[in-house]
Scaffold this active site. Structure first.
Site, PDB file in Angstrom:
ATOM      1  N   CYS A   1       3.623  35.931 -34.537  1.00 35.08           N
ATOM      2  CA  CYS A   1       4.586  35.163 -33.752  1.00 35.08           C
ATOM      3  C   CYS A   1       4.827  35.884 -32.433  1.00 35.08           C
ATOM      4  CB  CYS A   1       5.898  35.023 -34.511  1.00 35.08           C
ATOM      5  SG  CYS A   1       6.689  36.617 -34.860  1.00 35.08           S
TER       6      CYS A   1
ATOM      7  N   CYS B   1       4.525  39.115 -27.556  1.00 36.53           N
ATOM      8  CA  CYS B   1       4.011  39.998 -28.609  1.00 36.53           C
ATOM      9  C   CYS B   1       2.575  39.688 -29.021  1.00 36.53           C
ATOM     10  CB  CYS B   1       4.925  39.942 -29.825  1.00 36.53           C
ATOM     11  SG  CYS B   1       6.615  40.460 -29.453  1.00 36.53           S
TER      12      CYS B   1
END
Length: 433
Positions: A417, A94
């Site tokens: 994250c 991500c």
């Protein structure tokens, strides 16, 4: 690429993106290549930028179409960039676009380039679907078969279920656990309740809706029109303007049943989209008369145990970034944090505000921050604006820079994250114009 090594100032000229849309919706007929091409062309057109001025293109992507595995190169060519412009694709879950931007900034800072397009793309409506390993091995072996008997031998023992298509796994490869399960456990570890998660999700959706109505997100958009009706798309369809605390509370647990707290309503939706930033050396931006939104001051990437700290990366990255720049949380005017799950965001903020976490995990005497939400994602976040895996990092950087200008602020923090127990933080500084 340039051959003039030396330290250069890295500036963010601009950032833009296609309107983010829910997977399986308006972009279902497109590939990542289509979206990447559109957003690159959109940035070039926005600044009337000749292709030969761009030294390189870097794009992040996660679930890649094998036909365009280096989607940055294929999309750059289709967007009109010269054949001589190198382009490469990076993947870091991500934070792939964050990695693309950091790679570009490193080249610029070292004096090996003067102007780079960096961003990312994700087409979750077009994930590659394949067969299981056993069936793949048999099919590949058939290419060496020389007779019908050989073919029949390879088919022996093959069950109908072996030929069923299989989508890419969503579980963490090293642990076998899904990200949603990890988010549920993380929220429990930090005492984040279901109501707190739903309240945060509601805040995100309302903030995105209000920012859209007020035109705050319009400067990010590259409007697009899709066949066959070519109706223009100029806004995201990912936020729920009509959601409510009651609707969110009625949703069942999505990952840990029956007592989990992570639901579809307090998780980011599967999203299609593309986003790109235009980065330059300060000198080249001045020579070309390009506007400058911010300096890219510093960045770093971290990694933790994917079993117990999968989504906690920002809690480790942010204090390290602030410390090495001589800053504190209170010095930040703008904070953009990736919202994979409401529970993940609230757990990270709880960790940053915890003296115990600071002592036990960071080796600090006291907490990193006295957290308030006023500076955190007031224009919405990934929960509401959507999360095309490979593109989100470029949206975060673009929104942070635009918020700095709108708030007349000086410093912005971008943090996120990622799967694999990875994390990222980047520091932007507004440039007075």
């Amino acid at each position: 690429m340039k051959g003039n090594p030396g330290v250069q100032t890295v500036v963010l000229v601009d950032g833009c993106r296609l309107p983010f849309r829910r997977a399986g919706g308006d972009y279902a007929s497109l590939t990542g290549y289509d979206m990447a091409r559109s957003v690159l062309a959109g940035m070039m057109n926005r600044h009337s930028l000749p292709g030969d001025e761009v030294d390189a293109v870097v794009m992040g992507s996660v679930v890649q179409n094998p036909q365009t595995s280096n989607v940055a190169r294929d999309a750059a060519l289709a967007a009109g960039l010269p054949h001589e412009t190198p382009a490469h694709t990076v993947t870091m879950a991500c934070i792939s676009a964050n990695r693309a931007i950091a790679d570009a900034a490193s080249e610029l800072a070292a004096g090996r380039a003067d102007l780079i397009l960096a961003g990312g793309v994700e087409a979750l409506s077009d994930v590659p679907v394949g067969l299981g390993k056993g069936a793949r091995q048999r099919l590949l072996a058939m290419r060496r078969s020389k007779s019908a008997r050989d073919y029949l031998g390879l088919l022996r023992g093959l069950r109908p279920g072996d030929l069923l298509p299989k989508a890419p796994a969503i579980a963490e490869y090293s642990t076998g656990e899904t990200m949603g399960q990890s988010a549920d456990r993380l929220a429990a570890a930090f005492g984040v309740t279901r109501k707190e998660q739903d309240d945060y999700a509601l805040r995100s959706h309302r903030a995105a809706a209000e920012a859209t109505r007020a035109g705050k997100l319009a400067p990010e958009m590259v409007p697009t029109a899709l066949p066959p009706d070519f109706q223009p798309l100029d806004r995201d369809d990912t936020f729920r303007d009509d959601t409510s605390a009651e609707k969110l509370a009625a949703l069942p647990p999505a990952f840990v049943k029956p007592h989990g707290t992570v639901t579809a309503g307090n998780s980011s939706p599967l999203t299609d989209g593309a986003a790109v930033t235009l980065l330059a050396s300060g000198k080249r931006a001045e020579e070309l008369g390009l506007p400058v939104r911010a300096l890219i001051r510093d960045w770093l990437f971290v990694a933790q145990d994917p079993g117990t700290e999968l989504l906690l990366g920002p809690a480790f990255a942010v204090p390290r970034l602030l410390e090495r720049n001589g800053l504190s949380w209170s010095d930040l005017d703008v904070i953009e944090i990736h919202e994979a799950f409401a529970g993940q965001v609230l757990a990270v903020l709880a960790a940053l505000g915890s003296d115990r976490f600071a002592r036990e995990r960071l080796g600090r005497s006291q907490r990193v921050a006295d957290v308030d939400l006023e500076r955190v994602n007031p224009w919405g976040g990934s929960l509401s604006l959507g999360h095309p895996f490979g593109a989100t990092g470029a949206r975060l950087v673009t929104t942070a820079a635009n918020r700095l200008v709108a708030a007349d602020g000086r410093l912005a923090l971008v943090t996120a994250c990622a799967a694999g127990g990875l994390g990222h933080a980047m520091l932007l500084e507004r440039v007075e114009t």
